[in-house]
Each structure stands twice: as C-alpha cells, then as structure tokens.
Write a protein that holds these residues in place. Structure first.
Motif, PDB file in Angstrom:
ATOM      1  N   ILE A 136       0.841  -1.213   0.000  1.00 46.87           N
ATOM      2  CA  ILE A 136       0.000   0.000   0.000  1.00 46.87           C
ATOM      3  C   ILE A 136       0.874   1.261   0.000  1.00 46.87           C
ATOM      4  CG2 ILE A 136      -1.844   1.238   1.211  1.00 46.87           C
ATOM      5  CD1 ILE A 136      -2.594  -1.603   2.428  1.00 46.87           C
ATOM      6  N   PRO A 137       1.796   1.422   1.001  1.00 46.35           N
ATOM      7  CA  PRO A 137       2.674   2.609   0.914  1.00 46.35           C
ATOM      8  C   PRO A 137       3.573   2.589  -0.321  1.00 46.35           C
ATOM      9  CG  PRO A 137       3.300   1.209   2.792  1.00 46.35           C
ATOM     10  CD  PRO A 137       1.994   0.692   2.277  1.00 46.35           C
ATOM     11  N   THR A 138       3.934   1.404  -0.794  1.00 43.00           N
ATOM     12  CA  THR A 138       4.768   1.344  -2.008  1.00 43.00           C
ATOM     13  C   THR A 138       3.991   1.920  -3.192  1.00 43.00           C
ATOM     14  OG1 THR A 138       5.806  -0.665  -1.167  1.00 43.00           O
ATOM     15  CG2 THR A 138       6.145  -0.163  -3.500  1.00 43.00           C
ATOM     16  N   ALA A 139       2.741   1.529  -3.317  1.00 42.76           N
ATOM     17  CA  ALA A 139       1.921   2.008  -4.428  1.00 42.76           C
ATOM     18  C   ALA A 139       1.717   3.519  -4.326  1.00 42.76           C
ATOM     19  CB  ALA A 139       0.572   1.290  -4.429  1.00 42.76           C
ATOM     20  N   GLU A 140       1.461   3.992  -3.113  1.00 35.53           N
ATOM     21  CA  GLU A 140       1.263   5.444  -2.949  1.00 35.53           C
ATOM     22  C   GLU A 140       2.554   6.196  -3.262  1.00 35.53           C
ATOM     23  OE1 GLU A 140      -0.606   6.751   0.643  1.00 35.53           O
ATOM     24  OE2 GLU A 140      -2.299   5.389   0.422  1.00 35.53           O
ATOM     25  N   GLY A 141       3.682   5.635  -2.848  1.00 39.60           N
ATOM     26  CA  GLY A 141       4.978   6.276  -3.122  1.00 39.60           C
ATOM     27  C   GLY A 141       5.267   6.307  -4.617  1.00 39.60           C
ATOM     28  N   ALA A 142       4.925   5.241  -5.308  1.00 37.57           N
ATOM     29  CA  ALA A 142       5.151   5.190  -6.758  1.00 37.57           C
ATOM     30  C   ALA A 142       4.279   6.221  -7.465  1.00 37.57           C
ATOM     31  CB  ALA A 142       4.845   3.780  -7.273  1.00 37.57           C
ATOM     32  N   LEU A 143       3.071   6.360  -6.958  1.00 41.01           N
ATOM     33  CA  LEU A 143       2.143   7.354  -7.535  1.00 41.01           C
ATOM     34  C   LEU A 143       2.693   8.768  -7.336  1.00 41.01           C
ATOM     35  CD1 LEU A 143      -0.764   6.766  -8.668  1.00 41.01           C
ATOM     36  CD2 LEU A 143      -1.621   7.707  -6.533  1.00 41.01           C
ATOM     37  N   LEU A 144       3.173   9.019  -6.137  1.00 49.21           N
ATOM     38  CA  LEU A 144       3.748  10.334  -5.819  1.00 49.21           C
ATOM     39  C   LEU A 144       4.918  10.647  -6.756  1.00 49.21           C
ATOM     40  CD1 LEU A 144       4.103  12.753  -3.762  1.00 49.21           C
ATOM     41  CD2 LEU A 144       5.664  11.268  -2.515  1.00 49.21           C
ATOM     42  N   LEU A 145       5.794   9.661  -6.907  1.00 55.16           N
ATOM     43  CA  LEU A 145       6.969   9.860  -7.759  1.00 55.16           C
ATOM     44  C   LEU A 145       6.533  10.144  -9.203  1.00 55.16           C
ATOM     45  CD1 LEU A 145      10.004   9.731  -7.379  1.00 55.16           C
ATOM     46  CD2 LEU A 145       9.924   7.265  -7.797  1.00 55.16           C
ATOM     47  N   ALA A 146       5.562   9.388  -9.678  1.00 50.82           N
ATOM     48  CA  ALA A 146       5.085   9.589 -11.048  1.00 50.82           C
ATOM     49  C   ALA A 146       4.495  10.984 -11.214  1.00 50.82           C
ATOM     50  CB  ALA A 146       4.051   8.516 -11.394  1.00 50.82           C
ATOM     51  N   MET A 147       3.730  11.416 -10.221  1.00 53.65           N
ATOM     52  CA  MET A 147       3.114  12.757 -10.304  1.00 53.65           C
ATOM     53  C   MET A 147       4.198  13.836 -10.323  1.00 53.65           C
ATOM     54  SD  MET A 147      -0.120  12.441  -7.769  1.00 53.65           S
ATOM     55  CE  MET A 147      -1.639  11.664  -8.283  1.00 53.65           C
TER      56      MET A 147
END
Ligand code: NAP
Length: 297
Positions: A136-147
C-alpha cells in the motif's frame, strides 16, 4: 510490566523511524529491549559500538536487524547512528543456535552467518503478511513519484504495470483510482484474468513489443530483466519508467540512459513516504512472529 512479550529479551540493532516505532511497541508488550543505533534510543555517553552490540545480543531471545538490512561487509543500516555498526563473525558467534533473527532481506553474508550458527533467519519483506501491507505505501509512493516526474496527469494517461504480484496489484488499483488507463503485463494467465476482471488491459510478455509504444508511464515490479534495450527502444521518447523491483531492478538502465529515456529505480518507498505506517506494519507483525518462532521445537 505484563504483556505477551514479558520475560523476553530482544536485541534491536540499527534501523530507522520504522524500527523506532517497533521499539515502542515491543516495550509496550513487555519485552526487555536492548537497542543500538535505533533512532531516538540513547546509546550512552561512552560509546563503544562493538561492546554495545555484544551486550545487546547476549542473552537475547530474538534479534531484530533493520528492514533495510546489512550490506555485504556487515554494515548495519543505521542512518541516525553516530558510529558505523557492523555485524562481525565475532558478534555472530555470540548469538546462539536457534535464535530467531529478523531482517527485511538478507544478503549472502548474513545467510552464511545464519547457516554457520544455526539461527532461525526470517526474511520478513517477503512474508505475505508484510508484503501485502507494504504494497500500500509502495503504491502510494510510486504514484507520488510519477506525479512529481510526469508533465501530464496520471488521469487519462496510459499506465503500464509489469508484474501483477502483491505490489503490482496494489499499484494498478491506485492508478485505476486516479483515472489512469491501466495495462498490466504478466506471465500468468490467472493473473491476467484477474486484471481483466478489474477492467484493466492485460497482456503476456510476448505482446509487449507491440504495445509498449502506447505507454506514458511504466512501473516495473518484476525482479528480473524485463525492460530490455530492444523494448526500451520502442517506447515513446518522453516515457517515464519507475522501477520498483529490488536492486538492480528489471530495467536495462544503461540502455535507457543511452536512449535518453527517463528511468528511475525507486527502492524503499514505504520507509520513505510513510515511515509511520511502515513502522506500524512491523509493530503489527513482528511480535507474533517472534512468539511463534520461540515456540518452535
Ligand atoms: P511478488 O508478489 O512476488 O510479485 C512479483 C511479480 O513478478 C509476480 O507477478 C511474478 O510473477 C513476477 N515475476 C517474478 N519473476 C519473474 C520473471 N522472471 N519473469 C516474469 N515475471 C516474473 O513480489 P512483490 O511483493 O510484488 O514485490 C515485487 C518487487 O518489488 C520485489 O523485488 C520487491 O523486493 C520489490 N519491492 C519494492 C518496494 C519499493 O519500495 N520499491 C516495496 C516492496 C517491494 P509470478 O507470480 O508468475 O511469479
């Protein structure tokens, strides 16, 4: 203080904010915790690292090493320690056979030590209960990085996820949630069927060469070389690649640089973007793991 870990001495060697949260929880459960190099836990004035480590492991029923682990020279991850902390063969000899030793991922040196001394070595990052929650935090972190890295919104973008395992699935879900058009690449027919059920496009690796040119952003979760030079050459020049797989990742980074594709290896996201959540995940899982391992014959 009573508690399910009362009477158990636990040595915590190194770590970051996650281990600091775990430390509190272990104390709360009644364990006697001797910590060296854990943030916020005093190491004392007259500090001799080796002596402190030795004292911590002596009589310990369980040893906790950082989720981030130790390197191949035995250096324990302890970014807030004033001094480098090493697990040496001498220190290892002070840990008796059968002792549970918990670490995120063990490198060959620690595996050698564990085998030589007969420890119960637990690589916790790969336990389902840890990996599913950490996704869950990995997915959110990946989303943040992409944004942060993309000049376009994820909404309406063509987002590819390679590998529909624990991380890939959580990530595909959050991408879907922000309105990305999700395409999954996976070698398993059952996982591709799951992706289809979720409303995502799903393809085997053999189709990648035909479709990869559509991707605005590609997230890799497969810990094997999947984004090869020939595939990278077919991506859009402005594509963003975020590789989440453990080092060295699944991308030919040299080829990506030569082709001028932006490709980032993004390790340790839970600890970076949500250290409190990641610490609470440890606090939720480690006490039971320790108790169960101590009950083993
Ligand atoms: P997982 O559940 O085992 O998923 C891995 C996926 O990769 C599965 O779909 C698996 O397919 C596929 N795969 C493995 N080897 C393959 C190969 N040779 N060819 C094609 N597909 C292959 O693992 P996870 O928990 O999602 O973790 C994935 C990676 O991310 C790991 O390297 C992990 O260490 C890393 N990770 C990174 C972070 C971070 O912060 N960057 C956080 C958590 C995890 P099958 O199901 O068919 O085997």
């Amino acid at each position: 203080m009573g508690g399910k870990l009362a009477g158990i001495k636990i040595a915590m060697l190194g770590g970051d904010d996650r281990e600091a949260i775990l430390h509190k929880e272990l104390l709360h459960l009644g364990a006697e915790v001797e910590a060296v190099g854990v943030p916020g836990v005093s190491a004392g004035e007259d500090y001799n690292c080796h002596e402190a480590l030795l004292k911590a492991v002596q009589g310990a029923g369980a040893i906790i090493l950082p989720v981030r682990g130790i390197d191949q020279e035995g250096l324990i991850y302890a970014p807030q320690s004033q001094f480098p902390l090493y697990i040496t063969w001498e220190l290892a000899a002070a840990i008796p056979a059968g002792t549970p030793v918990l670490i995120g991922v063990a490198r060959p040196l620690l595996k050698e030590m564990a085998a030589a001394h007969g420890w119960q070595l637990y690589e916790t990052a790969d336990l389902d209960e840890m990996a599913i929650l950490n996704a869950i935090p990995t997915a959110e972190g990946a989303l943040l990085l992409a944004m942060q890295e993309l000049p376009i919104t994820l909404h309406g973008s063509e987002a590819f996820v390679i590998g529909l395992g624990r991380t890939g699935f959580a990530l595909a879900r959050v991408l879907d949630g922000v309105g990305a058009r999700v395409t999954v690449i996976d070698r398993g027919a059952a996982d591709r069927a799951r992706a289809y059920r979720e409303g995502w496009q799903a393809y085997p690796f053999s189709d990648m060469a035909n479709i990869i040119k559509q991707a605005d952003v590609i997230f890799n979760t497969v810990p094997a070389l999947v984004l090869t030079e020939s595939l990278l050459a077919q991506t859009k020049p402005e594509v963003l690649i975020i590789d989440l797989a453990s080092a060295p990742g699944g991308t030919d980074f040299e080829a990506a640089a030569a082709l001028k594709r932006k490709a980032l290896l993004a390790p340790g996201l839970p600890g970076k973007v949500a250290p409190k959540t990641a610490g609470l995940i440890l606090a939720r899982i480690y006490p039971t793991l320790i108790l169960n391992s101590l009950q083993q014959p």
